[in-house]
Design a protein around this motif. Structure first.
Motif, mmCIF file in Angstrom:
data_model
loop_
_atom_site.group_PDB
_atom_site.id
_atom_site.type_symbol
_atom_site.label_atom_id
_atom_site.label_comp_id
_atom_site.label_asym_id
_atom_site.label_seq_id
_atom_site.Cartn_x
_atom_site.Cartn_y
_atom_site.Cartn_z
ATOM 1 N N PHE A 31 0.858 -1.183 0.000
ATOM 2 C CA PHE A 31 0.000 0.000 0.000
ATOM 3 C C PHE A 31 0.899 1.239 0.000
ATOM 4 O O PHE A 31 1.963 1.236 0.610
ATOM 5 N N GLU A 32 0.447 2.279 -0.682
ATOM 6 C CA GLU A 32 1.245 3.492 -0.786
ATOM 7 C C GLU A 32 0.352 4.717 -0.645
ATOM 8 O O GLU A 32 -0.746 4.757 -1.188
ATOM 9 N N ALA A 33 0.843 5.702 0.097
ATOM 10 C CA ALA A 33 0.117 6.966 0.233
ATOM 11 C C ALA A 33 1.137 8.091 0.204
ATOM 12 O O ALA A 33 2.288 7.921 0.618
ATOM 13 N N SER A 34 0.689 9.234 -0.301
ATOM 14 C CA SER A 34 1.593 10.377 -0.334
ATOM 15 C C SER A 34 0.860 11.623 0.156
ATOM 16 O O SER A 34 -0.367 11.655 0.226
ATOM 17 N N SER A 35 1.644 12.617 0.498
ATOM 18 C CA SER A 35 1.084 13.897 0.925
ATOM 19 C C SER A 35 1.976 15.008 0.383
ATOM 20 O O SER A 35 3.077 14.753 -0.103
ATOM 21 N N GLY A 36 1.478 16.227 0.474
ATOM 22 C CA GLY A 36 2.239 17.362 -0.016
ATOM 23 C C GLY A 36 2.464 17.300 -1.513
ATOM 24 O O GLY A 36 3.534 17.658 -1.996
ATOM 25 N N GLY A 37 1.468 16.806 -2.236
ATOM 26 C CA GLY A 37 1.605 16.724 -3.682
ATOM 27 C C GLY A 37 2.674 15.737 -4.115
ATOM 28 O O GLY A 37 3.311 15.921 -5.144
ATOM 29 N N GLY A 38 2.888 14.701 -3.320
ATOM 30 C CA GLY A 38 3.864 13.673 -3.652
ATOM 31 C C GLY A 38 5.246 13.926 -3.058
ATOM 32 O O GLY A 38 6.178 13.171 -3.336
ATOM 33 N N THR A 41 6.152 10.188 0.520
ATOM 34 C CA THR A 41 5.489 8.934 0.159
ATOM 35 C C THR A 41 5.819 7.892 1.218
ATOM 36 O O THR A 41 6.987 7.732 1.589
ATOM 37 N N VAL A 42 4.776 7.210 1.695
ATOM 38 C CA VAL A 42 4.943 6.155 2.691
ATOM 39 C C VAL A 42 4.396 4.863 2.089
ATOM 40 O O VAL A 42 3.306 4.838 1.538
ATOM 41 N N VAL A 43 5.189 3.800 2.198
ATOM 42 C CA VAL A 43 4.805 2.493 1.680
ATOM 43 C C VAL A 43 4.724 1.528 2.862
ATOM 44 O O VAL A 43 5.580 1.551 3.754
ATOM 45 N N ALA A 44 3.681 0.694 2.858
ATOM 46 C CA ALA A 44 3.504 -0.289 3.935
ATOM 47 C C ALA A 44 3.019 -1.596 3.333
ATOM 48 O O ALA A 44 2.495 -1.634 2.219
ATOM 49 N N ASN A 45 3.188 -2.666 4.095
ATOM 50 C CA ASN A 45 2.624 -3.944 3.670
ATOM 51 C C ASN A 45 1.312 -4.177 4.414
ATOM 52 O O ASN A 45 0.926 -3.384 5.267
ATOM 53 N N GLY A 46 0.637 -5.251 4.070
ATOM 54 C CA GLY A 46 -0.654 -5.552 4.664
ATOM 55 C C GLY A 46 -0.611 -5.899 6.138
ATOM 56 O O GLY A 46 -1.652 -6.010 6.789
ATOM 57 N N VAL A 53 9.903 5.046 3.230
ATOM 58 C CA VAL A 53 9.485 6.440 3.323
ATOM 59 C C VAL A 53 10.380 7.231 2.375
ATOM 60 O O VAL A 53 11.609 7.132 2.448
ATOM 61 N N GLN A 54 9.752 7.955 1.467
ATOM 62 C CA GLN A 54 10.489 8.809 0.536
ATOM 63 C C GLN A 54 10.171 10.263 0.869
ATOM 64 O O GLN A 54 9.002 10.624 0.990
ATOM 65 N N ILE A 55 11.219 11.075 1.013
ATOM 66 C CA ILE A 55 11.049 12.489 1.323
ATOM 67 C C ILE A 55 11.785 13.289 0.253
ATOM 68 O O ILE A 55 12.999 13.140 0.078
ATOM 69 N N ASP A 64 11.121 24.814 9.082
ATOM 70 C CA ASP A 64 9.704 24.407 9.107
ATOM 71 C C ASP A 64 9.575 22.890 9.310
ATOM 72 O O ASP A 64 8.992 22.178 8.499
ATOM 73 N N ILE A 65 10.134 22.417 10.380
ATOM 74 C CA ILE A 65 10.080 20.992 10.724
ATOM 75 C C ILE A 65 8.637 20.549 10.963
ATOM 76 O O ILE A 65 8.269 19.423 10.637
ATOM 77 N N ASP A 66 7.810 21.446 11.498
ATOM 78 C CA ASP A 66 6.409 21.101 11.770
ATOM 79 C C ASP A 66 5.690 20.656 10.505
ATOM 80 O O ASP A 66 4.918 19.685 10.530
ATOM 81 N N MET A 67 5.926 21.345 9.382
ATOM 82 C CA MET A 67 5.261 20.965 8.129
ATOM 83 C C MET A 67 5.709 19.572 7.693
ATOM 84 O O MET A 67 4.897 18.742 7.306
ATOM 85 N N LEU A 68 7.003 19.293 7.782
ATOM 86 C CA LEU A 68 7.525 17.982 7.403
ATOM 87 C C LEU A 68 6.899 16.889 8.265
ATOM 88 O O LEU A 68 6.458 15.856 7.757
ATOM 89 N N GLN A 69 6.826 17.130 9.548
ATOM 90 C CA GLN A 69 6.217 16.159 10.461
ATOM 91 C C GLN A 69 4.750 15.930 10.108
ATOM 92 O O GLN A 69 4.278 14.785 10.091
ATOM 93 N N ASP A 70 4.026 17.003 9.820
ATOM 94 C CA ASP A 70 2.606 16.883 9.459
ATOM 95 C C ASP A 70 2.425 16.087 8.172
ATOM 96 O O ASP A 70 1.514 15.256 8.069
ATOM 97 N N LEU A 71 3.283 16.327 7.183
ATOM 98 C CA LEU A 71 3.188 15.591 5.923
ATOM 99 C C LEU A 71 3.462 14.096 6.121
ATOM 100 O O LEU A 71 2.786 13.246 5.536
ATOM 101 N N ILE A 72 4.451 13.788 6.948
ATOM 102 C CA ILE A 72 4.765 12.380 7.234
ATOM 103 C C ILE A 72 3.599 11.718 7.964
ATOM 104 O O ILE A 72 3.194 10.602 7.625
ATOM 105 N N LEU A 73 3.046 12.400 8.953
ATOM 106 C CA LEU A 73 1.897 11.854 9.687
ATOM 107 C C LEU A 73 0.702 11.625 8.761
ATOM 108 O O LEU A 73 0.036 10.586 8.838
#
Length: 105
Positions: A31-38, A41-46, A53-55, A64-73
């Motif tokens: 499974f894959e999900a992304s935020s911040g317009g890509g 990207t976080v990839v996980a298995n079932g 994790v791609q940054i 602006d560490i807060d924004m990075l943390q929010d995107l990862i979450l």
């Protein structure tokens, strides 16, 4: 009466085998999900294990560490929700009408 019970037991064993196979297939899915317009990207298995994790460099701003943390979450929560949805969809076919509490597959 005994024959009816044997048939029911055979049906239960068949269903259990199908459930185990479906669960194994879920665990092998990616499974894959992304935020911040890509940008994240976080990839996980079932099994709900994060496997990658791609940054993107452009999102890494020391001021602006807060924004990075929010995107990862956001991406992590999205990928976990995808796994939950797929699990409920796949395993729900075996539990329809059984009134089992959520998560009991």
């Amino acid at each position: 009466m005994k024959g009816n019970m044997n048939n029911m037991m055979k049906q239960m064993q068949k269903m259990q085998k199908k459930m185990m196979k479906a669960q194994e297939e879920l665990h092998e899915m990616t499974f894959e999900a992304s935020s911040g317009g890509g940008m994240i990207t976080v990839v996980a298995n079932g099994k709900k294990e994060i496997t990658d994790v791609q940054i993107s460099e452009e999102v890494v701003d020391p001021d602006d560490i807060d924004m990075l943390q929010d995107l990862i979450l956001t991406a992590t929560n999205d990928v976990i929700q995808q796994i939950e949805d797929k699990t409920n969809e796949t395993m729900g076919q075996f539990t329809q009408g059984m009134n089992l509490p959520g998560g009991m597959f």
